[in-house]
Design a protein around this motif. Structure first.
Motif, PDB file in Angstrom:
ATOM      1  N   LEU A  38       0.826  -1.200   0.000  1.00  0.00           N
ATOM      2  CA  LEU A  38       0.000   0.000   0.000  1.00  0.00           C
ATOM      3  C   LEU A  38       0.871   1.266   0.000  1.00  0.00           C
ATOM      4  O   LEU A  38       0.574   2.231  -0.711  1.00  0.00           O
ATOM      5  CB  LEU A  38      -0.946  -0.005   1.213  1.00  0.00           C
ATOM      6  N   LEU A  39       1.961   1.231   0.758  1.00  0.00           N
ATOM      7  CA  LEU A  39       2.873   2.373   0.759  1.00  0.00           C
ATOM      8  C   LEU A  39       3.407   2.609  -0.658  1.00  0.00           C
ATOM      9  O   LEU A  39       3.427   3.734  -1.161  1.00  0.00           O
ATOM     10  CB  LEU A  39       4.032   2.133   1.739  1.00  0.00           C
ATOM     11  N   ALA A  40       3.798   1.511  -1.314  1.00  0.00           N
ATOM     12  CA  ALA A  40       4.338   1.605  -2.675  1.00  0.00           C
ATOM     13  C   ALA A  40       3.302   2.199  -3.623  1.00  0.00           C
ATOM     14  O   ALA A  40       3.588   3.103  -4.405  1.00  0.00           O
ATOM     15  CB  ALA A  40       4.775   0.227  -3.156  1.00  0.00           C
ATOM     16  N   LYS A  41       2.053   1.697  -3.522  1.00  0.00           N
ATOM     17  CA  LYS A  41       0.993   2.153  -4.417  1.00  0.00           C
ATOM     18  C   LYS A  41       0.734   3.655  -4.216  1.00  0.00           C
ATOM     19  O   LYS A  41       0.634   4.412  -5.187  1.00  0.00           O
ATOM     20  CB  LYS A  41      -0.279   1.340  -4.129  1.00  0.00           C
ATOM     21  N   THR A  42       0.647   4.067  -2.945  1.00  0.00           N
ATOM     22  CA  THR A  42       0.359   5.481  -2.657  1.00  0.00           C
ATOM     23  C   THR A  42       1.486   6.395  -3.153  1.00  0.00           C
ATOM     24  O   THR A  42       1.248   7.529  -3.546  1.00  0.00           O
ATOM     25  CB  THR A  42       0.136   5.683  -1.140  1.00  0.00           C
ATOM     26  N   CYS A  43       2.713   5.863  -3.118  1.00  0.00           N
ATOM     27  CA  CYS A  43       3.864   6.675  -3.554  1.00  0.00           C
ATOM     28  C   CYS A  43       4.107   6.533  -5.058  1.00  0.00           C
ATOM     29  O   CYS A  43       5.037   7.154  -5.591  1.00  0.00           O
ATOM     30  CB  CYS A  43       5.125   6.257  -2.811  1.00  0.00           C
ATOM     31  N   SER A  44       3.312   5.718  -5.750  1.00  0.00           N
ATOM     32  CA  SER A  44       3.484   5.464  -7.190  1.00  0.00           C
ATOM     33  C   SER A  44       4.857   4.897  -7.540  1.00  0.00           C
ATOM     34  O   SER A  44       5.460   5.287  -8.546  1.00  0.00           O
ATOM     35  CB  SER A  44       3.245   6.725  -8.040  1.00  0.00           C
ATOM     36  N   VAL A  45       5.364   4.003  -6.694  1.00  0.00           N
ATOM     37  CA  VAL A  45       6.590   3.273  -7.052  1.00  0.00           C
ATOM     38  C   VAL A  45       6.318   1.793  -6.793  1.00  0.00           C
ATOM     39  O   VAL A  45       5.288   1.435  -6.213  1.00  0.00           O
ATOM     40  CB  VAL A  45       7.818   3.714  -6.202  1.00  0.00           C
ATOM     41  N   ASN A  46       7.214   0.910  -7.233  1.00  0.00           N
ATOM     42  CA  ASN A  46       6.960  -0.503  -6.922  1.00  0.00           C
ATOM     43  C   ASN A  46       7.614  -0.886  -5.599  1.00  0.00           C
ATOM     44  O   ASN A  46       8.586  -0.255  -5.159  1.00  0.00           O
ATOM     45  CB  ASN A  46       7.344  -1.421  -8.094  1.00  0.00           C
ATOM     46  N   PRO A  47       7.041  -1.907  -4.917  1.00  0.00           N
ATOM     47  CA  PRO A  47       7.495  -2.248  -3.563  1.00  0.00           C
ATOM     48  C   PRO A  47       8.992  -2.554  -3.484  1.00  0.00           C
ATOM     49  O   PRO A  47       9.654  -2.198  -2.501  1.00  0.00           O
ATOM     50  CB  PRO A  47       6.674  -3.506  -3.223  1.00  0.00           C
ATOM     51  N   SER A  48       9.574  -3.156  -4.539  1.00  0.00           N
ATOM     52  CA  SER A  48      10.998  -3.498  -4.462  1.00  0.00           C
ATOM     53  C   SER A  48      11.857  -2.232  -4.472  1.00  0.00           C
ATOM     54  O   SER A  48      12.923  -2.187  -3.860  1.00  0.00           O
ATOM     55  CB  SER A  48      11.398  -4.428  -5.607  1.00  0.00           C
ATOM     56  N   GLN A  49      11.346  -1.175  -5.141  1.00  0.00           N
ATOM     57  CA  GLN A  49      12.066   0.098  -5.151  1.00  0.00           C
ATOM     58  C   GLN A  49      12.122   0.698  -3.746  1.00  0.00           C
ATOM     59  O   GLN A  49      13.159   1.184  -3.304  1.00  0.00           O
ATOM     60  CB  GLN A  49      11.361   1.080  -6.107  1.00  0.00           C
ATOM     61  N   ILE A  50      10.976   0.655  -3.043  1.00  0.00           N
ATOM     62  CA  ILE A  50      10.954   1.180  -1.667  1.00  0.00           C
ATOM     63  C   ILE A  50      11.930   0.414  -0.787  1.00  0.00           C
ATOM     64  O   ILE A  50      12.710   1.010  -0.045  1.00  0.00           O
ATOM     65  CB  ILE A  50       9.518   1.090  -1.057  1.00  0.00           C
ATOM     66  N   ARG A  51      11.908  -0.912  -0.902  1.00  0.00           N
ATOM     67  CA  ARG A  51      12.811  -1.715  -0.065  1.00  0.00           C
ATOM     68  C   ARG A  51      14.267  -1.364  -0.360  1.00  0.00           C
ATOM     69  O   ARG A  51      15.083  -1.220   0.550  1.00  0.00           O
ATOM     70  CB  ARG A  51      12.556  -3.216  -0.300  1.00  0.00           C
ATOM     71  N   LYS A  52      14.570  -1.196  -1.652  1.00  0.00           N
ATOM     72  CA  LYS A  52      15.941  -0.866  -2.074  1.00  0.00           C
ATOM     73  C   LYS A  52      16.360   0.514  -1.531  1.00  0.00           C
ATOM     74  O   LYS A  52      17.462   0.676  -1.010  1.00  0.00           O
ATOM     75  CB  LYS A  52      15.982  -0.862  -3.602  1.00  0.00           C
ATOM     76  N   ASP A  53      15.436   1.485  -1.656  1.00  0.00           N
ATOM     77  CA  ASP A  53      15.747   2.836  -1.164  1.00  0.00           C
ATOM     78  C   ASP A  53      15.995   2.829   0.344  1.00  0.00           C
ATOM     79  O   ASP A  53      16.964   3.421   0.832  1.00  0.00           O
ATOM     80  CB  ASP A  53      14.589   3.798  -1.479  1.00  0.00           C
ATOM     81  N   LEU A  54      15.095   2.159   1.073  1.00  0.00           N
ATOM     82  CA  LEU A  54      15.213   2.170   2.534  1.00  0.00           C
ATOM     83  C   LEU A  54      16.456   1.423   2.993  1.00  0.00           C
ATOM     84  O   LEU A  54      17.037   1.756   4.035  1.00  0.00           O
ATOM     85  CB  LEU A  54      13.959   1.554   3.180  1.00  0.00           C
TER      86      LEU A  54
END
Lengths: 214, 214
Positions: A38-54
């Motif tokens: 849901l975080l990924a969807k709201t931010c308009s990125v894919n979940p693996s991108q968020i994990r990589k960034d964090l």
């Protein structure tokens, strides 16, 4: 927290600002946890991108639960160095400078505007948003007195380099330039350009493509 | 000119805006031609990146000479669809909205602001930069009358979605959102977010790293 790597891509920093924005709005809505999907969807990125960034900043998220909103906001802010107050000055008190001086989000986000500078004798001495406008030539003197860490340039393009020189002479190491002009700084000074027009161009370009493809 | 590809990366569009800015300042200084090396250096990118970006739009540059400044500006603007007037409206007439209404660069760059909207009864009817502030609820009616192609949102975050809905109902296909909030739009509407804070965060982050590494 120590950073895993100092070589963090610009694009990651940009997305971190989006994550904070979305997480803070979830917090306002009273949400304690959010799934990575849901975080990924709201931010308009894919979940693996968020994990990589964090992952640049540490280990976050709990399997089967997601992210704790408050913890993640605090950790990101700490990692980016924005969990403290930054003394900020605005150089160029035109319409845009005034709008920034009155913008409530700066203080909310820790950027306290402590100085307002302009070289126009008709503006010097005027009080804008509680600050007295001071002659730009006195920037170094005022910086020594009140401490200025970040400078925001909102002059016309032809005066941006002079504003930059005053800030650099005053020992300011970070500059945000809203003026539509490139500026030269020494290697130890960071510059970010805020350019509305690339956003306007991008929108115009996409609207044009959509019209043509209809 | 026809585009070689419609799948042009966002980063290329962003850099095109920088190239235009630098080329226009060269033009103001009376320069007719510029070498690709000097153009690259002034734009802070490497020469192969510029060649790659421009290749999306056609063939430019003359071996041993460089780029003709005026030709390149015209070609880039034509390719991006910004060689014409775009009728633009501002929704949210606070400090930032007023600053944009008064910003001379919009008109210079073809974005003519033809409408100013706000839902605050105390602002409706006020004249700002020659435009009467109109109730946001009347956006569709005014758009039918004057034509609005691009909408700029400068409301507080909690009113950004409502402003978006008015613009979408009025048939606007391109939105620039300055409010610090994510917005939802149909698939055929393009949104660009202008977020000062990722620039502030990036500067704060870099200054922090430099302090730590001293």
């Amino acid at each position: 927290m120590t950073l895993k790597s100092q070589h963090i891509p610009r694009a990651t920093i940009q997305r971190m600002a989006v994550y904070i924005q979305v997480l803070e709005s979830l917090q306002r809505d009273g949400k304690d946890v959010i799934s990575s999907e849901l975080l990924a969807k709201t931010c308009s990125v894919n979940p693996s991108q968020i994990r990589k960034d964090l992952a640049y900043f540490g280990e976050f998220g709990v399997r089967g639960v997601g992210y704790y909103v408050q913890d993640l906001i605090s950790s990101i802010k700490q990692a980016l160095g924005v969990d403290r107050v930054w003394k900020t000055a605005v150089v160029g008190i035109g319409n845009l400078g005034r709008a920034l001086l009155n913008h409530r989000e700066f203080k909310l986000r820790g950027f306290h505007i402590v100085g307002a500078f302009d070289c126009d004798p008709f503006k010097i001495g005027e009080i804008v948003s509680g600050l007295e406008v001071i002659c730009s030539r006195r920037l170094k003197e005022k910086a020594d007195e009140i401490g200025i860490e970040i400078g925001i340039i909102t002059t016309p393009p032809e005066r941006a380099q002079r504003a930059t020189n005053y800030l650099v002479d005053a020992g300011v190491k970070g500059i945000i330039n809203f003026a539509p002009a490139r500026i030269n700084v020494p290697d130890d000074v960071t510059v970010e350009y805020v350019d509305f027009f690339h956003h306007l161009y991008a929108v115009a370009f996409n609207v044009t493509l959509n019209i043509e493809s209809e």
